[in-house]
Write an enzyme that holds these catalytic residues in place. Sequence first.
Site, PDB file in Angstrom:
ATOM      1  N   ARG A   1       0.732  -1.124   0.059  1.00  0.00           N
ATOM      2  CA  ARG A   1      -0.095   0.215  -0.161  1.00  0.00           C
ATOM      3  C   ARG A   1       0.946   1.185   0.025  1.00  0.00           C
ATOM      4  NH1 ARG A   1      -5.171  -2.119   1.909  1.00  0.00           N
ATOM      5  NH2 ARG A   1      -6.830  -0.641   2.035  1.00  0.00           N
TER       6      ARG A   1
ATOM      7  N   ARG B   1      -9.507   7.469   4.267  1.00  0.00           N
ATOM      8  CA  ARG B   1      -9.061   6.266   3.514  1.00  0.00           C
ATOM      9  C   ARG B   1      -8.415   6.707   1.960  1.00  0.00           C
ATOM     10  NH1 ARG B   1     -13.257   2.007   4.487  1.00  0.00           N
ATOM     11  NH2 ARG B   1     -12.163   0.936   3.025  1.00  0.00           N
TER      12      ARG B   1
END
Length: 206
Positions: A88, A163
């Site tokens: 990520r 997010r």
Amino acid sequence: MNIVLLGAPGAGKGTQASKISQKYGLVHISTGDIFRANIKGGTPIGKIAKSYIDAGKLVPDEVTCEIVKNRLAEDDVKGGYMLDGFPRNLYQAGELDKFANIDICINIDVDKALLLDRICGRRVCVCGESYHISTLNGSTTCAKCGKPLYRREDDNPQTVQARLDTYEEQTAPLIEYYRAQSKLVTVHGGKGSPDEVFAQICARLG
Ligand code: AMP
């Protein structure tokens, strides 16, 4: 075949990951699922992960990389795996390249405006199925297994924005990282049904 699945929150990674792993016989490894199971089980990892997940931030790299490294050392992944939600950020991608051989990165591209609606309307089941409220016709149970559907704790508007910001700042640069390695395949995840998106992926995987 070892695959990395890339995409913003709400791009449909989980849905496509289960389809891909089923068709190509790959082990599906989702770091988000691993963290949620640890939170449910009240483990030390779960206790660390919870505050980050609730804030829409990434769980620290040391914790996450260690989990994936250990998971990829297990025997069942020898025939191939699909990483969903890892790496990520660029640091994780560099670490992954030290202990794994990734063949391909599938990037599911979806318009930002769509993502917010998708995540805020998402309902999930413990069996792994995922739905959008607009297609449920008021049903509150899973069409696949009959269990009650629920909203993920981090699928609330405040956490979702954090997010999406985390994705833009930290995860999106991975598109270039895998393009530079000639491993990037981009599919359009914003149009068409999950099966149509899956068809695009199959056309590229062969
Ligand atoms: P996901 O189910 O992939 O949307 O992940 C849910 C949450 O788990 C993320 O918002 C992060 O807080 C955490 N998480 C999942 N994968 C990673 C990762 N590779 N690195 C750091 N945090 C992660």
